[in-house]
Design a protein around this motif. Sequence first.
Motif, PDB file in Angstrom:
ATOM      1  N   TYR A 136       1.224  -1.382   0.036  1.00 44.50           N
ATOM      2  CA  TYR A 136       0.052   0.561  -0.220  1.00 44.50           C
ATOM      3  C   TYR A 136       0.982   1.427   0.007  1.00 44.50           C
ATOM      4  N   LEU A 173      -2.096   6.536   4.716  1.00 44.81           N
ATOM      5  CA  LEU A 173      -2.585   5.932   4.086  1.00 44.81           C
ATOM      6  C   LEU A 173      -4.854   6.609   3.638  1.00 44.81           C
ATOM      7  N   ILE A 214      -9.434  -0.737   0.171  1.00 35.97           N
ATOM      8  CA  ILE A 214      -8.793  -0.775   0.841  1.00 35.97           C
ATOM      9  C   ILE A 214      -9.229  -1.954   1.496  1.00 35.97           C
ATOM     10  N   PHE A 252      -5.680   1.149  -3.610  1.00 37.49           N
ATOM     11  CA  PHE A 252      -5.243   0.113  -2.687  1.00 37.49           C
ATOM     12  C   PHE A 252      -5.897  -1.300  -2.708  1.00 37.49           C
ATOM     13  N   THR A 306      -6.278  -4.778  -4.146  1.00 35.75           N
ATOM     14  CA  THR A 306      -5.180  -6.043  -4.346  1.00 35.75           C
ATOM     15  C   THR A 306      -5.674  -6.826  -5.931  1.00 35.75           C
TER      16      THR A 306
END
Length: 267
Positions: free
Chosen positions: A111, A162, A221, A240, A242
């Motif tokens: 991140y 973040l 995220i 963010f 994945t």
Amino acid sequence: MPEKLDLRADCANCFGLCCVALPFAKSADFAVDKDAGEPCRNLLADFRCGIHANLRERGFQGCTVYDCFGAGQKVSQGTFGGRDWRRGPDVARQMFQVFPVMRQLHELLYYLDEALTLPPAEPVRDGLHEARDEVVRLTGGGPAELADVDVPAVRERVNALLLRVSELVRAGVPGRGKNRRGADLIGARLKGADLRGADLRGAYLIAADLRGADLRAADLIGADLRDADLRGADLTGAVFVTRSQLDSARGDATTRPPESLGRPAHW
């Protein structure tokens, strides 16, 4: 130049740590129960998976969406210098204890690395570099040092940065997206929804209908996208995200994932 770490799983240089160290319960994601520290029944002598090509068909979908962010090879070849848990059973317990710690640190690095590529993050760039340097230093510790890392405290410090990056990115979206942080959106009907710049951190989007949804510049995220229908959805510029999140969702040729991730093979 900041140290570059490989945050992609390299199973060929790992001793099957995710197949041993972690527990799983019989469910839609796993065909059997397995305790932490117990080798998966599909793990071969050379640490390869015996059903890797058929994991989904054999009831191990959970394995196909797991990502260690490169922690497996780091622990196997770095922390323990290539000594595996089968030939060195005396290090097995410590190796299995360290692996989840390393995995969390590598996830934070994933991140942080992404945040450092985002132009709107300029106001906090120095803080991001400092945080990254700290986490990289922690990953280089020995087994005992890693076992003592206060991961929640490290996460808290990194997460504050973040969050700020997320705010800066989403501030540039006209109309500013909704705050759905941690929202229960399981099975939600969001077909064609305008979710540009939305805060979807930790949202439960399991089996949500997101066909044709606009998720540009949304913060995803920690969002749970298992079985979410992303066909035709636009995730370009979403932050963010994945690969494991995309792997757990459903998409097709019309889905637009973040450019850095590409499209999962099973879509």
